[in-house]
Design a protein around this motif. Structure first.
Motif, PDB file in Angstrom:
ATOM      1  N   ILE A   1      31.873  80.062  27.751  1.00  0.00           N
ATOM      2  CA  ILE A   1      30.679  79.218  27.684  1.00  0.00           C
ATOM      3  C   ILE A   1      29.464  80.060  28.055  1.00  0.00           C
ATOM      4  O   ILE A   1      29.432  80.664  29.132  1.00  0.00           O
ATOM      5  CB  ILE A   1      30.799  78.020  28.638  1.00  0.00           C
ATOM      6  CG1 ILE A   1      32.054  77.197  28.312  1.00  0.00           C
ATOM      7  CG2 ILE A   1      29.554  77.140  28.576  1.00  0.00           C
ATOM      8  CD1 ILE A   1      32.319  76.069  29.287  1.00  0.00           C
ATOM      9  N   PRO A   2      28.431  80.130  27.193  1.00  0.00           N
ATOM     10  CA  PRO A   2      27.222  80.894  27.530  1.00  0.00           C
ATOM     11  C   PRO A   2      26.531  80.345  28.768  1.00  0.00           C
ATOM     12  O   PRO A   2      26.626  79.153  29.080  1.00  0.00           O
ATOM     13  CB  PRO A   2      26.342  80.724  26.279  1.00  0.00           C
ATOM     14  CG  PRO A   2      27.294  80.372  25.179  1.00  0.00           C
ATOM     15  CD  PRO A   2      28.374  79.560  25.827  1.00  0.00           C
ATOM     16  N   LYS A   3      25.806  81.208  29.458  1.00  0.00           N
ATOM     17  CA  LYS A   3      25.102  80.809  30.670  1.00  0.00           C
ATOM     18  C   LYS A   3      23.713  80.240  30.414  1.00  0.00           C
ATOM     19  O   LYS A   3      23.025  79.842  31.366  1.00  0.00           O
ATOM     20  CB  LYS A   3      24.996  82.010  31.625  1.00  0.00           C
ATOM     21  CG  LYS A   3      26.319  82.451  32.231  1.00  0.00           C
ATOM     22  CD  LYS A   3      26.128  83.610  33.187  1.00  0.00           C
ATOM     23  CE  LYS A   3      27.435  83.964  33.891  1.00  0.00           C
ATOM     24  NZ  LYS A   3      27.286  85.108  34.809  1.00  0.00           N
ATOM     25  N   THR A   4      23.297  80.186  29.178  1.00  0.00           N
ATOM     26  CA  THR A   4      21.971  79.682  28.840  1.00  0.00           C
ATOM     27  C   THR A   4      21.969  78.161  28.791  1.00  0.00           C
ATOM     28  O   THR A   4      22.850  77.550  28.186  1.00  0.00           O
ATOM     29  CB  THR A   4      21.521  80.240  27.474  1.00  0.00           C
ATOM     30  OG1 THR A   4      21.628  81.667  27.497  1.00  0.00           O
ATOM     31  CG2 THR A   4      20.078  79.847  27.184  1.00  0.00           C
ATOM     32  N   SER A   5      20.950  77.524  29.397  1.00  0.00           N
ATOM     33  CA  SER A   5      20.889  76.061  29.432  1.00  0.00           C
ATOM     34  C   SER A   5      20.616  75.494  28.045  1.00  0.00           C
ATOM     35  O   SER A   5      19.960  76.118  27.208  1.00  0.00           O
ATOM     36  CB  SER A   5      19.806  75.596  30.404  1.00  0.00           C
ATOM     37  OG  SER A   5      18.536  76.091  30.019  1.00  0.00           O
ATOM     38  N   ASN A   6      21.132  74.276  27.782  1.00  0.00           N
ATOM     39  CA  ASN A   6      21.052  73.698  26.434  1.00  0.00           C
ATOM     40  C   ASN A   6      21.293  72.186  26.464  1.00  0.00           C
ATOM     41  O   ASN A   6      22.090  71.671  25.688  1.00  0.00           O
ATOM     42  CB  ASN A   6      22.108  74.350  25.529  1.00  0.00           C
ATOM     43  CG  ASN A   6      23.530  74.010  25.995  1.00  0.00           C
ATOM     44  OD1 ASN A   6      23.757  73.731  27.165  1.00  0.00           O
ATOM     45  ND2 ASN A   6      24.472  74.011  25.088  1.00  0.00           N
ATOM     46  N   LEU A   7      20.620  71.474  27.324  1.00  0.00           N
ATOM     47  CA  LEU A   7      20.933  70.072  27.579  1.00  0.00           C
ATOM     48  C   LEU A   7      20.962  69.227  26.308  1.00  0.00           C
ATOM     49  O   LEU A   7      21.812  68.348  26.144  1.00  0.00           O
ATOM     50  CB  LEU A   7      19.916  69.485  28.560  1.00  0.00           C
ATOM     51  CG  LEU A   7      20.080  68.002  28.893  1.00  0.00           C
ATOM     52  CD1 LEU A   7      21.453  67.738  29.496  1.00  0.00           C
ATOM     53  CD2 LEU A   7      18.976  67.540  29.832  1.00  0.00           C
ATOM     54  N   LEU A   8      20.072  69.462  25.371  1.00  0.00           N
ATOM     55  CA  LEU A   8      19.957  68.595  24.188  1.00  0.00           C
ATOM     56  C   LEU A   8      20.883  68.993  23.050  1.00  0.00           C
ATOM     57  O   LEU A   8      21.018  68.252  22.073  1.00  0.00           O
ATOM     58  CB  LEU A   8      18.500  68.588  23.697  1.00  0.00           C
ATOM     59  CG  LEU A   8      17.467  68.061  24.703  1.00  0.00           C
ATOM     60  CD1 LEU A   8      16.068  68.142  24.114  1.00  0.00           C
ATOM     61  CD2 LEU A   8      17.806  66.641  25.146  1.00  0.00           C
ATOM     62  N   ASP A   9      21.510  70.145  23.147  1.00  0.00           N
ATOM     63  CA  ASP A   9      22.372  70.615  22.056  1.00  0.00           C
ATOM     64  C   ASP A   9      23.619  71.268  22.653  1.00  0.00           C
ATOM     65  O   ASP A   9      23.695  72.490  22.767  1.00  0.00           O
ATOM     66  CB  ASP A   9      21.610  71.624  21.187  1.00  0.00           C
ATOM     67  CG  ASP A   9      22.401  72.031  19.949  1.00  0.00           C
ATOM     68  OD1 ASP A   9      23.323  71.282  19.562  1.00  0.00           O
ATOM     69  OD2 ASP A   9      22.084  73.100  19.377  1.00  0.00           O
ATOM     70  N   PRO A  10      24.631  70.468  23.031  1.00  0.00           N
ATOM     71  CA  PRO A  10      25.813  71.003  23.717  1.00  0.00           C
ATOM     72  C   PRO A  10      26.517  72.093  22.919  1.00  0.00           C
ATOM     73  O   PRO A  10      26.621  72.027  21.688  1.00  0.00           O
ATOM     74  CB  PRO A  10      26.708  69.769  23.864  1.00  0.00           C
ATOM     75  CG  PRO A  10      25.777  68.610  23.817  1.00  0.00           C
ATOM     76  CD  PRO A  10      24.695  69.014  22.857  1.00  0.00           C
ATOM     77  N   TYR A  11      26.998  73.116  23.622  1.00  0.00           N
ATOM     78  CA  TYR A  11      27.813  74.134  22.987  1.00  0.00           C
ATOM     79  C   TYR A  11      29.138  73.526  22.546  1.00  0.00           C
ATOM     80  O   TYR A  11      29.757  72.756  23.270  1.00  0.00           O
ATOM     81  CB  TYR A  11      28.107  75.285  23.951  1.00  0.00           C
ATOM     82  CG  TYR A  11      26.895  76.080  24.368  1.00  0.00           C
ATOM     83  CD1 TYR A  11      26.192  76.842  23.461  1.00  0.00           C
ATOM     84  CD2 TYR A  11      26.481  76.071  25.698  1.00  0.00           C
ATOM     85  CE1 TYR A  11      25.077  77.581  23.849  1.00  0.00           C
ATOM     86  CE2 TYR A  11      25.372  76.801  26.104  1.00  0.00           C
ATOM     87  CZ  TYR A  11      24.669  77.559  25.172  1.00  0.00           C
ATOM     88  OH  TYR A  11      23.571  78.280  25.564  1.00  0.00           O
ATOM     89  N   SER A  12      29.574  73.883  21.350  1.00  0.00           N
ATOM     90  CA  SER A  12      30.902  73.519  20.876  1.00  0.00           C
ATOM     91  C   SER A  12      31.779  74.748  21.055  1.00  0.00           C
ATOM     92  O   SER A  12      31.648  75.732  20.318  1.00  0.00           O
ATOM     93  CB  SER A  12      30.860  73.102  19.402  1.00  0.00           C
ATOM     94  OG  SER A  12      32.138  72.729  18.949  1.00  0.00           O
ATOM     95  N   VAL A  13      32.648  74.727  22.069  1.00  0.00           N
ATOM     96  CA  VAL A  13      33.367  75.933  22.475  1.00  0.00           C
ATOM     97  C   VAL A  13      34.807  75.901  21.974  1.00  0.00           C
ATOM     98  O   VAL A  13      35.483  74.873  22.013  1.00  0.00           O
ATOM     99  CB  VAL A  13      33.329  76.120  23.999  1.00  0.00           C
ATOM    100  CG1 VAL A  13      31.891  76.342  24.451  1.00  0.00           C
ATOM    101  CG2 VAL A  13      33.927  74.934  24.740  1.00  0.00           C
TER     102      VAL A  13
END
Length: 391
Positions: free
Chosen positions: A190-202
């Motif tokens: 999981i990347p460490k960059t914040s992304n509240l509105l667009d969740p990472y799909s891991v």
């Protein structure tokens, strides 16, 4: 956090008769873990401690689901909570682990006992904010499992739960699943960059671990390049997995060795943190299981163990290791030499602090005769402990 069910109790009763065999079972001969010791009971407000790190020479922990949105600092000398930090924009749905890098602390709201959560996230806290405030605002890293096909609730019978989170490098975290179905643990980057509105799909890494139980905590030690995961089996027998010689994108591709912590008997271990290259701390959660007239219970506690790991680079730690106390025994002036020293504390054998400062020449002439413990704090936030004799 585990919710024990009737089926769990049945399994406990069925298997308890063979626990002695299991304790002495496979992998124990390969143990590199030594000196497993119960240090002290955790404060009652931390009976569900679920994640742990060591930062600024303090133990930092939190409770899991149902707990508050707070981090707790514990002084390991006094065994007491000395500071509470509130993450003002966070909710503790099910906080299950905490990890750190040079600049940030990460709190994993990743618990998913029912397998139906769609709001999984990690809170990222700036360390400068953490040090200077008791109320902090976190960035949010949101994610979802790319390979999860449904979110139907299936309590304690899901492969989508997770309780272990580690910082692996400057850019990524790795999450490890707690598989209630067959114990096969997957790793997700999981990347460490914040992304509240667009969740990472891991997506899961290609390698997995047949853990033999439930993985509940993890720590990655940069000094040794080793990953340590803790967990327990269906009779609450705790174990540790050590992984080494791996690629970070296939974390279980190297050598994976399990050690059963047989001296602990039943413990609901929940978290692990490294202190230095050969020292680790584990927290356990309080529990109580009743099977007919028999009740098995225990309090939350802090446990330690040591390893015999080698440093990745002896040179990189040479200055830290080159710490000298002299003369020893000493009558008047104790000299402490080392280029990486920030400050020094001295304790008597009752762990009463009798000196704190950054002087490299310390007048101990007023000390009574006996043995003293020197706690040396280094620029890397690491600690060295030495002893001297006052005569």
């Amino acid at each position: 956090m585990v919710h024990l069910t009737h089926n769990t109790n049945y399994r406990f009763m069925k298997i308890i008769v063979s626990i002695s065999f299991f304790v002495l079972g496979l992998f124990s001969a390969f143990s590199q873990i030594n000196n497993v010791t119960e240090q002290f009971l955790l404060p009652s407000s931390l009976k569900e401690s679920s994640g742990v790190i060591v930062f600024n020479n303090k133990l930092i922990t939190h409770n899991d689901s149902g707990g508050e949105n707070k981090l707790y600092e514990i002084d390991m000398m006094t065994e007491q909570i000395t500071r509470i930090i509130t993450i003002s924009n966070a909710v503790n749905v099910d906080w299950e682990d905490i990890t750190q890098d040079d600049t940030s602390i990460y709190v994993g709201d990743i618990g998913n006992n029912n397998g139906n959560r769609t709001d999984l996230k990690i809170y990222k806290i700036n360390k400068t904010d953490y040090i200077n405030r008791t109320n902090v605002t976190a960035e949010t890293i949101a994610f979802e499992y790319a390979d999860q096909t449904n979110t139907i609730s299936n309590p304690n019978n899901t492969i989508w739960d997770a309780e272990a989170l580690v910082s692996i490098d400057a850019n990524n975290l790795i999450l490890f699943t707690k598989n209630w179905v067959d114990g096969v643990t997957k790793a997700y980057t999981i990347p460490k960059t914040s992304n509240l509105l667009d969740p990472y799909s891991v997506n899961p890494q290609l390698t997995t671990l047949n853990s033999g139980g439930l993985i509940t905590g993890g720590t990655y030690n940069n000094a040794t390049g080793k990953l340590y995961l803790v967990g327990y089996n269906n009779v609450l027998q705790p174990f540790v997995w050590a992984s080494e010689d791996f690629n970070t994108d296939t974390i279980f591709s190297g050598t994976n060795t399990q050690t059963v912590l047989s001296s602990l008997a039943q413990e609901q271990v929940e978290a692990i943190a490294f202190v230095d290259e050969n020292s680790y701390l584990v927290t356990s959660e309080s529990f109580s299981i009743s099977v007919g007239p028999i009740t098995v219970s225990d309090d939350a506690k802090l446990i330690s163990f040591s390893t015999n790991d080698d440093l990745l680079s002896i040179t990189s730690f040479a200055n830290e290791n080159a710490i000298v106390l002299y003369p020893n025994p000493v009558n008047h002036i104790l000299k402490v030499e080392g280029s990486e020293i920030v400050f020094i504390e001295i304790f008597d054998t009752k762990l009463t602090k009798i000196y704190s400062g950054n002087a490299k020449s310390i007048d101990v002439s007023a000390f009574t005769e006996g043995i003293y413990i020197v706690k040396i704090h280094l620029k890397s936030n690491r600690v060295r402990v030495k002893k001297f004799i006052k005569k």
